[in-house]
Scaffold this active site. Sequence first.
Site, PDB file in Angstrom:
ATOM      1  N   HIS A  27      -2.790   0.891  -1.462  1.00 14.78           N
ATOM      2  CA  HIS A  27      -3.327  -0.175  -2.077  1.00 14.78           C
ATOM      3  C   HIS A  27      -3.016  -1.517  -1.284  1.00 14.78           C
ATOM      4  O   HIS A  27      -3.495  -2.396  -1.641  1.00 14.78           O
ATOM      5  CB  HIS A  27      -2.367  -0.528  -3.342  1.00 14.78           C
ATOM      6  CG  HIS A  27      -2.912  -0.971  -4.278  1.00 14.78           C
ATOM      7  ND1 HIS A  27      -3.044  -2.307  -4.596  1.00 14.78           N
ATOM      8  CD2 HIS A  27      -3.622  -0.470  -5.491  1.00 14.78           C
ATOM      9  CE1 HIS A  27      -3.846  -2.740  -5.594  1.00 14.78           C
ATOM     10  NE2 HIS A  27      -4.034  -1.716  -6.248  1.00 14.78           N
ATOM     11  N   ARG A  28      -2.353  -1.168  -0.107  1.00 17.03           N
ATOM     12  CA  ARG A  28      -2.170  -2.453   0.789  1.00 17.03           C
ATOM     13  C   ARG A  28      -3.399  -2.649   1.404  1.00 17.03           C
ATOM     14  O   ARG A  28      -3.776  -3.914   1.978  1.00 17.03           O
ATOM     15  CB  ARG A  28      -1.104  -2.266   1.921  1.00 17.03           C
ATOM     16  CG  ARG A  28       0.120  -2.099   1.366  1.00 17.03           C
ATOM     17  CD  ARG A  28       1.295  -1.606   2.438  1.00 17.03           C
ATOM     18  NE  ARG A  28       0.816  -0.344   3.049  1.00 17.03           N
ATOM     19  CZ  ARG A  28       1.430   0.392   4.068  1.00 17.03           C
ATOM     20  NH1 ARG A  28       2.591  -0.360   4.692  1.00 17.03           N
ATOM     21  NH2 ARG A  28       1.154   1.361   4.675  1.00 17.03           N
TER      22      ARG A  28
END
Length: 556
Positions: free
Chosen positions: A529-530
């Site tokens: 998700h980064r």
Amino acid sequence: MAIIDIQVPDIGDFDGVTVIELLVKPGDSVAVEQSLITVESDKASMEIPSSHAGVVKELKVALGDKVSEGSIVLTLETAGEAAAKPAAAPAPAAPAPDPQTQAAPAPAPATAAAASTPVRIPDIGDFKDVTVIELLVKPGDQVALEQSLITVESDKASMEIPSSAAGVIESLAVKLGDKVNIGDLIGVVKGQGATASAESTAPAAAAVAASAPASVATASPAPAAAPAPVAAHNPAAAVSAKLPHASPSIRKAARELGVPLAEVKGSGLKGRITLPDVQNFIKGVLAGTIQTQAQAQNAKPAAGSGGGSGVGLDLLPWPKVDFAKFGEIETKPLSRIKKIAGANLARNWVMIPAVTYHEDADITDLEAFRVQINKEHEKTGGAKLTMLAFLIKASAVALKKFPEFNTSLDGDNLVYKKYFHIAFAADTPNGLVVPVVKNADQKSIGEIATESGVLAKKARDGKLGPADMQGACFTISSLGGIGGTYFAPIVNAPEVAILGVNKSVMKPVWDGKQFVPRLVLPLSLTADHRVIDGALATRFNVYLAQVLADYRRIML
């Protein structure tokens, strides 16, 4: 209530050992045999346990202090009954023999020149199955009497096992990871033979025995003989990644938590790694303030303080259970593949804030096409096409359309790759391995099917080379041959996404007028998700499903 002094027990022939770690503080409640401090000599580090249960009132030692048998470690407030009946008070040391009534032991006679002498594990106290964690010599090395040969580790102490003979190492009978006990053969020394009796190994035994609260009778000293000087363990020396500068309990906790100690900065005496250092490293990982060397090769990891993450991590020790008391058990060692994969998976699961997105792909027409082509190839001798081959090709096309999926984090930079290497998980008798199909975008479905088949066979036969498993941009983990509905695969760092595929199933699908049977393939996409947010991940998943539903899209 009663106030008692907790003293250093009999630690054998060791005086002035250094306090390198304080494991408790005033106000802490301690149990019987709970470790209070860690001390270190030039041969071993050991944890000193409490002989009573109670509450710590005052510490009497500080980091760097020198302690010996009888030194007061701390004062403990105990229940009156507990004070009157300590759980494991050390017994007084046996009186030294009267030189007027007992003759000194005669030295063991030397054997003939160039004799081969077996060197064995000495009496190491009430410890069994200690692990060999370091080999300090190799065949052909010249060793002196009492020179350390190997380092072993128990739950409470690590210690170096010395040689009972001087000469040349003829052979070693142990390797890293072996479990050894008293009497086990370490190796064979060829030289002047054993010039020291078995008692010369007493210091190593005493080092281990010091971790037990009960007194352990120390062995008789070796016959007077000046051993040759040897290179002792130097706590101030730079610590190698192979053996981080940490106590046995810290190394064990780090292994169980999947923390790479080589990347943890120690805050203890002389850079020693403490439990808070390990905890802060994990907090920093979860907060995204620490990158391991595996994620950023040129980024130097720092011991994070949590980075204001607000994560309350009170790490508990791994539970120790005697399973045998509940019934019959059998213990088998993990395979080498599972050991390596386990450490990587633990790191990836802790490091990567991953989210899994699910999608169904209608592969009715694709499966019909695949079956038809395979029938034609049966007559012409063409390659048998697998659904995995179509998935690999479709993934390469999707990576081109969504280049963020073909990246890797490198510190604060995002590395975009211009090549498309797709890995796939292959099940083997020893565990999962991940071979890679290189340049999948440039190959036909038939070529991919043939290459993936060859790689899968090499994996089952244990013949995959390192080059076969390197350079992947994206991984596919398919459980289609087994079953299941959906699952959440773990991202294989330094990649940023992985596709999980389950067994296709026939489902009724509404076509606007009626329900019709369609073959549906479940897709589970896990993404970092980064790098990849939910909207982008969903678009990728939807596009991949569209390609599988109508394979003509790969030409667009």
